[in-house]
Scaffold this active site. Structure first.
Site, PDB file in Angstrom:
ATOM      1  N   SER A  49       5.178 -20.233  10.410  1.00  0.00           N
ATOM      2  CA  SER A  49       5.912 -19.035  10.003  1.00  0.00           C
ATOM      3  C   SER A  49       5.009 -17.805  10.026  1.00  0.00           C
ATOM      4  O   SER A  49       5.444 -16.712  10.379  1.00  0.00           O
ATOM      5  CB  SER A  49       6.556 -19.218   8.627  1.00  0.00           C
ATOM      6  OG  SER A  49       5.577 -19.552   7.664  1.00  0.00           O
ATOM      7  N   GLU A  50       3.719 -17.973   9.650  1.00  0.00           N
ATOM      8  CA  GLU A  50       2.750 -16.895   9.793  1.00  0.00           C
ATOM      9  C   GLU A  50       1.374 -17.446  10.119  1.00  0.00           C
ATOM     10  O   GLU A  50       1.029 -18.574   9.741  1.00  0.00           O
ATOM     11  CB  GLU A  50       2.646 -16.024   8.526  1.00  0.00           C
ATOM     12  CG  GLU A  50       3.745 -15.015   8.371  1.00  0.00           C
ATOM     13  CD  GLU A  50       4.781 -15.407   7.342  1.00  0.00           C
ATOM     14  OE1 GLU A  50       5.665 -14.598   7.048  1.00  0.00           O
ATOM     15  OE2 GLU A  50       4.692 -16.550   6.835  1.00  0.00           O
ATOM     16  N   THR A  51       0.599 -16.623  10.805  1.00  0.00           N
ATOM     17  CA  THR A  51      -0.808 -16.877  11.104  1.00  0.00           C
ATOM     18  C   THR A  51      -1.570 -15.606  10.770  1.00  0.00           C
ATOM     19  O   THR A  51      -1.096 -14.500  11.062  1.00  0.00           O
ATOM     20  CB  THR A  51      -0.996 -17.232  12.588  1.00  0.00           C
ATOM     21  OG1 THR A  51      -0.265 -18.425  12.888  1.00  0.00           O
ATOM     22  CG2 THR A  51      -2.461 -17.442  12.934  1.00  0.00           C
TER      23      THR A  51
END
Length: 307
Positions: A49-51
């Site tokens: 979902s996020e990096t």
């Protein structure tokens, strides 16, 4: 960093104390030299979902610069990437107070390590606010595949709120309705995709007037996220939604948010809303993280990527 070196990263699960719960996050701890396009390509490849990507702080300032990418876009601010990145940096650098310079501005983070595993608590750089009325409850019920009356209205009605990332908050009747919710992608595209708050946060409480515990789900097709197991930036915006339902008490108002249970990734997000003079004076979001691994991404492969 020389072009021949690989890019190290740490993989953590955030807003949980259990491996394979919470929201996974990859943290690239030495991202100097990466372009915006390369960071977006990495986030798309990992498909979390996020990096996050960590750089030195702005000239003359302390802390770390942090860039946050979903598989589809960069975010100005997000909760689980901030919490997870802060705990990764704490593990390697120590310190009880960190400043993460994100697109939205400096984000202060406190590390609480007196008992058990460390936890991180961020202070939102922006006070959340209601930004628009939501679409009608009957349309939102159809959007979620729910029946008449399962999306609430009247005194507890949907609303659009933001603290830098806009969400449509949709209160539903009970936990069973929350579990049955399924986002209609075609209806979302026509009714909400181009609206003021395209990201969908569905929630339920047993006591809307005095309760402190709630369950939630979050859908964000605009970010390339079908469903998110824990969403800290939505928790910040939630403070504005809750303040619209009831008079919050002077001082610290604490809430516990359960999310991700219907995905098999249970998460717990801690929300504190500071009130002074009848207005929100500050919002804090906290939680833990578990390191589950790490690795290195090939710079040579990144250089050969298409596009």
């Amino acid at each position: 960093m020389p072009a021949s070196e690989d890019l190290p990263y740490v993989l953590v699960d955030v807003f949980t104390d259990t491996p394979f719960g919470g929201n996974p996050l990859a943290v690239f701890t030495t991202a100097e030299g990466l372009s915006d396009g390369e960071m977006q390509a990495i986030a798309r490849e990992l498909n979390l979902s996020e990096t996050t990507f960590v750089f030195p702080p702005p000239a003359g300032q302390e802390g770390h610069t942090v860039r946050i990418f979903t598989p589809r876009a960069e975010l100005p601010f997000a909760g689980h990437p901030t919490i997870g990145t802060a705990l990764v940096l704490h593990a390697s650098h120590g310190g009880a107070h960190l400043v993460l310079h994100e697109k939205i501005g400096p984000v202060p983070v406190r590390i609480l390590a007196a008992e058990g595993a460390p936890r991180a608590v961020l202070t939102s750089p922006r006070i959340p606010e209601r930004i628009a009325d939501a679409p009608p409850a009957d349309l939102l019920a159809r959007l979620l595949g729910l029946g008449p009356g399962e999306v609430l209205g009247g005194a507890v009605a949907p609303a659009c709120c933001s603290a830098g990332v806009p969400f449509t908050f949709i209160p539903v009747r009970d936990r069973a309705a929350l579990a049955r919710a399924r986002l209609d992608g075609a209806l979302w595209q026509t009714a909400l995709a181009d609206g003021p708050a395209p990201h969908i946060y569905v929630l339920t409480m047993e006591d809307w007037r005095a309760g402190t515990a709630l369950c939630a789900r979050m859908f964000a097709p605009a970010m390339g996220i079908a469903e998110d197991p824990a969403t800290g930036v939505a928790a910040v915006a939630l403070a504005a939604f809750l303040a619209g339902l009831r008079d919050l008490a002077q001082g610290a108002n604490r809430f516990a948010i359960r999310q991700g249970e219907d995905m098999g990734r249970p998460s717990r997000v801690e929300l504190t809303v500071d009130v002074s003079g009848g207005r929100i004076a500050g919002v804090h979001v906290g939680g833990g993280a578990v390191r589950i691994g790490g690795g290195a991404l090939s710079r040579a492969a990144l250089a050969r990527r298409a596009g």
